[in-house]
Scaffold this active site. Structure first.
Site, PDB file in Angstrom:
ATOM      1  CG  ASP A 169     106.829   6.267 -55.515  1.00 40.21           C
ATOM      2  OD1 ASP A 169     107.524   5.846 -56.463  1.00 40.21           O
ATOM      3  OD2 ASP A 169     106.403   5.539 -54.617  1.00 40.21           O
ATOM      4  CE  LYS A 208     108.454   2.814 -55.181  1.00 35.40           C
ATOM      5  NZ  LYS A 208     107.142   2.957 -54.657  1.00 35.40           N
ATOM      6  CB  CYS A 234     107.552   4.898 -51.154  1.00 35.61           C
ATOM      7  SG  CYS A 234     106.017   4.077 -51.641  1.00 35.61           S
TER       8      CYS A 234
HETATM    9  C1  C5J Z   1     104.279   6.172 -51.406  1.00 39.99           C
HETATM   10  C2  C5J Z   1     102.121   5.555 -50.571  1.00 39.99           C
HETATM   11  N1  C5J Z   1     104.914   6.495 -52.526  1.00 39.99           N
HETATM   12  N2  C5J Z   1     102.217   6.325 -49.491  1.00 39.99           N
HETATM   13  N3  C5J Z   1     103.079   5.564 -51.536  1.00 39.99           N
HETATM   14  O1  C5J Z   1     104.765   6.434 -50.330  1.00 39.99           O
HETATM   15  O2  C5J Z   1     101.153   4.837 -50.726  1.00 39.99           O
END
Ligand code: C5J
Length: 219
Positions: A23, A128, A161
């Site tokens: 991400d 995802k 994540c």
């Molecule tokens: C991730 C989030 N990628 N913190 N998303 O950690 O919402």
């Protein structure tokens, strides 16, 4: 080829080890993105860019496998559970128009991966809908088809994540190593605790190290 790590050396097997970047999207990392619009200090995440870049360059140079993920949803939000939409609501929520397009919606500018770590041809990009990279994705099948048994997990955010994915991977039998300088959180205390949780109890979910140790092993 062991890599110095906590709680003990990681038994690195390069031919079956993949680098998984989670991400690293414009909305989480860029000033003017969704994260910044919510009042978060994106510099806490952006400090991971240089170490990730160095690791990615060395990893690609060694001809090893790279995968990327992006958190986000279909434009009609049909894959967005009501619970995810209604919780974690702030001034903006998923699907709303944000500074770089609709928040966490596939195809929008903010959903894309930052230019500094942009995927190259041949590197899988996994879209995802959840926090964990294995939930409702082809990730496990892709890794099995490619003979991957170990993961170097980097990206954002450490306590969300990264932690969720490392736990999912651990349950599926993957050995995960997390370089502390290549993962980031908007909250320093969560950064520290998120890493402690992974390596506690003899490495209950995996190993924690530093990108310098991985670079040394790649040389
Ligand atoms: C991730 C989030 N990628 N913190 N998303 O950690 O919402």
């Amino acid at each position: 080829m062991p890599i110095a790590a906590e709680p003990y050396a990681f038994p690195f097997a390069p031919e079956t080890c993949a680098l998984l970047l989670l991400d690293m999207q414009r909305d989480f990392l860029e000033p003017g993105g969704f994260g910044a619009a919510l009042g978060n200090d994106v510099s806490l995440l952006r400090r991971t860019l240089a170490p990730n870049r160095r690791l990615l360059d060395a990893w690609r140079g060694a001809g090893l496998q790279v995968l990327h993920t992006r958190e986000g949803h279909q434009p009609d939000l049909s894959d967005l559970p009501e619970a995810k939409k209604t919780r974690a609501r702030s001034a903006l929520t998923i699907g709303d128009a944000g500074p770089m397009g609709r928040i966490l919606v596939r195809g929008e500018a903010g959903h894309d991966i930052i230019p500094e770590l942009y995927p190259q041809f041949g590197e899988a990009v996994i879209d995802k809908p959840g926090k964990g990279a294995f939930y409702a994705t082809d990730l496990h099948a892709i890794l099995m088809n490619r003979g991957v048994k170990q993961l170097i997990v980097t990206g954002v955010t450490t306590e969300v994540c990264v932690n969720t994915t490392v736990r999912e991977a651990n349950d599926r039998g993957y050995d995960c190593l997390v370089p502390s300088d290549c993962v980031g959180s908007y909250f320093p205390e969560f950064q520290e605790m998120g890493l402690k949780m992974i390596k506690a109890q003899g490495g209950i979910f995996g190993w924690v190290s530093h990108s310098d140790k991985i670079l040394a092993a790649l040389k």
